[in-house]
Scaffold this motif. Structure first.
Motif, PDB file in Angstrom:
ATOM      1  N   SER A  42       6.690  -2.172  -2.732  1.00 41.48           N
ATOM      2  CA  SER A  42       5.817  -2.480  -3.976  1.00 41.48           C
ATOM      3  C   SER A  42       4.784  -1.730  -4.128  1.00 41.48           C
ATOM      4  O   SER A  42       4.554  -1.286  -5.239  1.00 41.48           O
ATOM      5  CB  SER A  42       5.535  -4.043  -3.988  1.00 41.48           C
ATOM      6  N   ASN A  43       4.076  -1.329  -3.118  1.00 36.52           N
ATOM      7  CA  ASN A  43       2.845  -0.025  -3.152  1.00 36.52           C
ATOM      8  C   ASN A  43       3.500   0.899  -3.337  1.00 36.52           C
ATOM      9  O   ASN A  43       3.065   1.651  -4.262  1.00 36.52           O
ATOM     10  CB  ASN A  43       2.257  -0.303  -1.822  1.00 36.52           C
ATOM     11  N   ALA A  44       4.611   1.517  -2.772  1.00 40.32           N
ATOM     12  CA  ALA A  44       5.258   2.885  -2.990  1.00 40.32           C
ATOM     13  C   ALA A  44       5.653   3.057  -4.573  1.00 40.32           C
ATOM     14  O   ALA A  44       5.242   3.990  -5.165  1.00 40.32           O
ATOM     15  CB  ALA A  44       6.409   2.957  -2.126  1.00 40.32           C
ATOM     16  N   ILE A  45       6.062   2.104  -5.141  1.00 34.15           N
ATOM     17  CA  ILE A  45       6.855   1.945  -6.655  1.00 34.15           C
ATOM     18  C   ILE A  45       5.282   2.019  -7.318  1.00 34.15           C
ATOM     19  O   ILE A  45       5.111   2.768  -8.247  1.00 34.15           O
ATOM     20  CB  ILE A  45       7.688   0.797  -6.853  1.00 34.15           C
ATOM     21  N   LYS A  46       4.365   1.168  -7.105  1.00 31.01           N
ATOM     22  CA  LYS A  46       3.013   1.161  -7.742  1.00 31.01           C
ATOM     23  C   LYS A  46       2.377   2.499  -7.902  1.00 31.01           C
ATOM     24  O   LYS A  46       1.832   2.750  -9.032  1.00 31.01           O
ATOM     25  CB  LYS A  46       2.425   0.050  -7.054  1.00 31.01           C
ATOM     26  N   PHE A  47       2.492   3.041  -6.702  1.00 31.99           N
ATOM     27  CA  PHE A  47       1.274   4.101  -6.760  1.00 31.99           C
ATOM     28  C   PHE A  47       2.189   5.452  -6.737  1.00 31.99           C
ATOM     29  O   PHE A  47       1.557   6.653  -6.440  1.00 31.99           O
ATOM     30  CB  PHE A  47       0.584   4.297  -5.113  1.00 31.99           C
ATOM     31  N   THR A  48       3.356   5.494  -7.472  1.00 34.39           N
ATOM     32  CA  THR A  48       4.312   6.708  -7.642  1.00 34.39           C
ATOM     33  C   THR A  48       4.480   6.584  -8.984  1.00 34.39           C
ATOM     34  O   THR A  48       5.154   5.957  -9.718  1.00 34.39           O
ATOM     35  CB  THR A  48       5.558   6.769  -6.950  1.00 34.39           C
ATOM     36  N   ILE A  84       0.508   9.197  -5.422  1.00 35.46           N
ATOM     37  CA  ILE A  84      -0.636   9.700  -5.306  1.00 35.46           C
ATOM     38  C   ILE A  84      -1.381   9.924  -4.079  1.00 35.46           C
ATOM     39  O   ILE A  84      -2.060  10.840  -4.098  1.00 35.46           O
ATOM     40  CB  ILE A  84      -1.656   8.800  -6.199  1.00 35.46           C
ATOM     41  N   GLY A  85      -0.713   9.429  -2.996  1.00 32.18           N
ATOM     42  CA  GLY A  85      -1.245   9.534  -1.797  1.00 32.18           C
ATOM     43  C   GLY A  85      -2.679   9.153  -1.519  1.00 32.18           C
ATOM     44  O   GLY A  85      -3.067   8.603  -2.299  1.00 32.18           O
ATOM     45  N   ILE A  86      -2.950   9.394  -0.269  1.00 36.59           N
ATOM     46  CA  ILE A  86      -4.327   8.638   0.465  1.00 36.59           C
ATOM     47  C   ILE A  86      -5.075   9.703   1.113  1.00 36.59           C
ATOM     48  O   ILE A  86      -4.783  10.374   1.767  1.00 36.59           O
ATOM     49  CB  ILE A  86      -4.239   7.348   1.075  1.00 36.59           C
ATOM     50  N   PHE A 146      -8.697  -6.959   1.260  1.00 36.58           N
ATOM     51  CA  PHE A 146      -9.527  -6.787  -0.221  1.00 36.58           C
ATOM     52  C   PHE A 146     -10.053  -5.553  -0.515  1.00 36.58           C
ATOM     53  O   PHE A 146     -11.045  -5.212  -0.963  1.00 36.58           O
ATOM     54  CB  PHE A 146     -10.673  -7.904  -0.259  1.00 36.58           C
ATOM     55  N   ALA A 147      -9.545  -4.494   0.482  1.00 37.96           N
ATOM     56  CA  ALA A 147     -10.071  -3.155   0.172  1.00 37.96           C
ATOM     57  C   ALA A 147      -8.998  -2.213  -0.381  1.00 37.96           C
ATOM     58  O   ALA A 147      -7.845  -2.247  -0.132  1.00 37.96           O
ATOM     59  CB  ALA A 147     -10.178  -2.304   1.602  1.00 37.96           C
ATOM     60  N   GLN A 148      -9.391  -1.293  -1.295  1.00 39.87           N
ATOM     61  CA  GLN A 148      -8.583  -0.572  -2.036  1.00 39.87           C
ATOM     62  C   GLN A 148      -9.162   0.928  -1.823  1.00 39.87           C
ATOM     63  O   GLN A 148     -10.325   1.057  -1.347  1.00 39.87           O
ATOM     64  CB  GLN A 148      -8.562  -0.955  -3.631  1.00 39.87           C
ATOM     65  N   GLY A 206      -5.753  -5.773  -2.603  1.00 31.14           N
ATOM     66  CA  GLY A 206      -6.236  -5.058  -1.685  1.00 31.14           C
ATOM     67  C   GLY A 206      -5.901  -6.092  -0.349  1.00 31.14           C
ATOM     68  O   GLY A 206      -6.410  -5.770   0.570  1.00 31.14           O
ATOM     69  N   LEU A 207      -4.970  -6.803  -0.549  1.00 30.69           N
ATOM     70  CA  LEU A 207      -4.551  -7.786   0.701  1.00 30.69           C
ATOM     71  C   LEU A 207      -3.104  -7.249   1.155  1.00 30.69           C
ATOM     72  O   LEU A 207      -3.054  -7.743   2.343  1.00 30.69           O
ATOM     73  CB  LEU A 207      -4.233  -9.156   0.401  1.00 30.69           C
ATOM     74  N   GLY A 208      -2.492  -6.683   0.486  1.00 36.51           N
ATOM     75  CA  GLY A 208      -0.970  -6.258   1.012  1.00 36.51           C
ATOM     76  C   GLY A 208      -0.991  -5.757   2.358  1.00 36.51           C
ATOM     77  O   GLY A 208      -0.498  -6.210   3.279  1.00 36.51           O
ATOM     78  N   GLU A 252       3.611   7.911   3.571  1.00 33.97           N
ATOM     79  CA  GLU A 252       4.971   7.189   4.360  1.00 33.97           C
ATOM     80  C   GLU A 252       4.401   6.251   5.306  1.00 33.97           C
ATOM     81  O   GLU A 252       3.504   6.566   6.282  1.00 33.97           O
ATOM     82  CB  GLU A 252       5.910   8.445   5.324  1.00 33.97           C
ATOM     83  N   PHE A 253       4.796   4.930   5.270  1.00 35.52           N
ATOM     84  CA  PHE A 253       4.383   3.876   6.107  1.00 35.52           C
ATOM     85  C   PHE A 253       5.638   3.635   6.926  1.00 35.52           C
ATOM     86  O   PHE A 253       6.641   3.384   6.469  1.00 35.52           O
ATOM     87  CB  PHE A 253       3.765   2.805   5.315  1.00 35.52           C
ATOM     88  N   SER A 254       5.199   3.498   8.391  1.00 33.98           N
ATOM     89  CA  SER A 254       6.455   3.340   9.172  1.00 33.98           C
ATOM     90  C   SER A 254       6.205   2.336  10.414  1.00 33.98           C
ATOM     91  O   SER A 254       4.872   2.405  10.746  1.00 33.98           O
ATOM     92  CB  SER A 254       6.990   4.706   9.852  1.00 33.98           C
TER      93      SER A 254
END
Ligand code: ADP
Length: 558
Positions: free
Chosen positions: A310-316, A346-348, A360-362, A375-377, A403-405
């Motif tokens: 859901s993060n991947a879709i949200k931030f792409t 967008i990457g980090i 709670f961090a973004q 910011g909890l996911g 990429e998260f793995s």
């Protein structure tokens, strides 16, 4: 004293032996009495006075000489007085013993006291001066040792006092912190639970309205309502879940999983979302993972992958999102699987790669404004993996993607999954009017909701406001199934289920029970089965879910 006694006894002087024995006895009893009172300064004074009297008595009355034993007693008195009573008393007792001894020696020998440095043999005066010098040296050495010893002890004591004080402060601070963490987590769980209950009603009512063939504009509004309420619910669930993970109350299941099917189910919902954003969504499952039975915790795997995707879709905004499951090691009855979720979003920034895992961090305020979220996911994902001894890896470049793995080891059964035949639909799938349903529920809004929902399937349920009433109604009525809320006054759902299972009439005791849980939390599910209930739906449940579970249980029972 004992040595003195032996010494005088060997000289066959019965009178003196008797006096010595009496003295020994009085010293021992005095010692016993004083140690009983445990006044160490008093005891020391008593012993030193007695010791001094013995020395002087020995020198002036009994032996009328200074022998080795007297010298030893004096040395003992010096050492003892310094260590037990301190520097001043040490000097005082030392002089009290030495001066009379020296006086005695001087009086006994009246010749010149000039030492002849080439004596044929030591004369008495040399011995006296040597003994005197020895005593002075002994006092000096013992005095210094004593001072150093006491200084060390004082220093040690003050350090350990300081440490003890610090420890106490630390302990108090820890107790305070623990209390406040506990209070915080209690507050969060109560609040989240309280919010969930009305939210369930909102979602349930929305579902009902959507089932009533709404007009196009109404459907649009209802969809927004459903989406927002669902969003709010997922935030509340995240808070509740994180809270639970933080308080260490998470247990992991180890049940059969069909991994490809699980991934298909998780990603199914995301494909539409990705398409809506114009993204290409790809799910790659290694063919070696197919047709195998894995053992693990599907709920937690779902939670982890769900958050990452859901993060991947949200931030792409454009490009692709891939979900991959690759078998990296395949042993006889275990397999290691590498899960990866990759995007072209967008990457980090490198220096934020650690911070994003904090609760709670973004990444920054722009992300918060533009994308929302709590910011909890990632904090939940990271902690869930850590609790299983696993590590979440991240590779990201701003503007390029992330990429998260993680790797997870599974127990694998060697049996092959047989394709399951689809269950045959019942004759009239939407008509359950023949069912007598008992609902145990105390919340009026929920009762209303359940009644409306069941009316869709032509069911008229009977309501019991608490667990005790439910047991009673079941005992005297005829019911095919019970829908049991868990938190109720008088008797909760678990207790009521146990009571029902204990009923004498086997038909009633085996009535199917579906729990209506207010929380998706894991331990509740375990408790549900433990208390004898057959299945559960977590509020807000999808009407079809409840329908399917009711139908399945009733068809088994009949
Ligand atoms: P939320 O998604 O609610 O903001 P998360 O804990 O899931 O909270 O993520 C924390 C932060 O990590 C996000 O706010 C975002 O800045 C960053 N982040 C997470 N996943 C991605 C991703 N796939 N691409 C870019 N940034 C991400």
């Amino acid at each position: 004293m004992l040595m003195l006694l032996i010494s005088v006894n060997s000289k066959e002087q019965p009178g003196i032996t008797l006096i010595s024995a009496a003295l020994l006895l009085s010293v021992v009893s005095m010692f016993k009495y004083l140690t009983h009172k445990a006044d160490w300064a008093g005891i020391s004074h008593w012993l030193l006075i007695i010791g001094t009297l013995i020395t002087l008595g020995n020198i002036f009355v009994i032996l009328q000489d200074v022998n080795m034993m007297t010298v030893q007693i004096i040395i003992l008195i010096i050492i003892f007085s310094f260590y037990m009573l301190g520097y001043r008393w040490g000097i005082a007792y030392s002089l009290a013993n030495l001066l009379p001894t020296l006086g005695f020696l001087l009086l006994q020998h009246e010749t010149s006291y000039i030492i002849d440095f080439k004596p044929e043999k030591f004369d008495q005066s040399t011995i006296i001066i040597c003994v005197f010098a020895n005593f002075i040296l002994t006092i000096f050495v013992i005095g210094h040792f004593y001072n150093a010893f006491i200084a060390n002890i004082r220093q040690l004591k003050s350090v350990s006092d300081e440490q003890a004080q610090l420890n106490r402060k630390l302990e108090l601070a820890m107790q305070k912190a623990e209390k406040s963490t506990h209070a915080k987590s209690e507050f969060l769980s109560t609040m989240s639970h309280e919010i969930r209950t009305p939210l369930n009603a909102v979602i349930g009512m929305t579902n009902l309205l959507l089932m009533n063939n709404p007009r196009g504009d109404q459907k649009e509004n209802l969809d927004i309502l459903k989406f927002s309420a669902g969003n709010l619910l997922s935030i509340v669930n995240d808070v509740l879940d994180f809270n639970k993970i933080e308080s260490g109350k998470v247990a992991f299941e180890n049940i059969r999983i069909d991994l490809p099917e699980l991934l298909n189910n998780i990603c199914g919902g995301f494909i539409i979302k990705a398409e809506e954003k114009g993204l290409l969504f790809k799910l790659d499952v290694d063919s070696r993972l197919k047709n195998k039975v894995f053992f693990g915790d599907p709920t937690r795997i779902t939670q982890i992958i769900f958050n990452l995707v859901s993060n991947a879709i949200k931030f792409t905004q454009q490009g692709n999102v891939w979900v991959r499951a690759t078998c990296v090691e395949d042993r006889h009855n275990t397999s290691t699987v590498l899960f990866s979720v990759k995007d072209t979003g967008i990457g980090i920034a490198q220096n934020n790669l650690e911070a994003i895992f904090e609760p709670f961090a973004q990444e920054n305020i722009t992300v918060t404004r533009q994308y929302g979220g709590t910011g909890l996911g990632l904090a939940i994902v990271k902690r869930l993996l850590e609790l299983q001894g696993l590590q979440l890896n991240v590779n990201s470049k701003p503007g390029v993607g992330s990429e998260f793995s993680f790797q997870m080891e599974f127990d694998v059964s060697t049996e092959v999954i047989e394709p399951v035949e689809a269950p045959k639909p019942l004759p009239d799938a939407n008509d359950l009017s023949y069912l007598q349903v008992l609902i145990a529920e105390d919340n009026i809004v929920n009762v209303m909701l359940m009644k409306k929902l069941l009316s869709k399937w032509k069911i008229t349920p009977t309501i019991a406001e608490n667990g005790a009433l439910a047991v009673q109604k079941l005992q005297y009525g005829n019911f095919d199934i019970v829908l049991m809320d868990l938190q109720m006054p008088v008797m909760d759902g678990f207790e009521a289920a146990r009571e029902i299972r204990k009923l004498v009439d086997p038909k009633k005791a085996n009535t199917p029970i579906i729990a209506l849980t207010a929380s998706a939390l894991f331990d509740i599910q375990e408790q549900v089965y433990e208390s004898g209930m057959n299945n559960y739906v977590s509020k807000p449940f999808k009407p079809e879910d409840l329908f399917e579970k009711m139908q399945a249980l009733v068809s088994i029972a009949s």
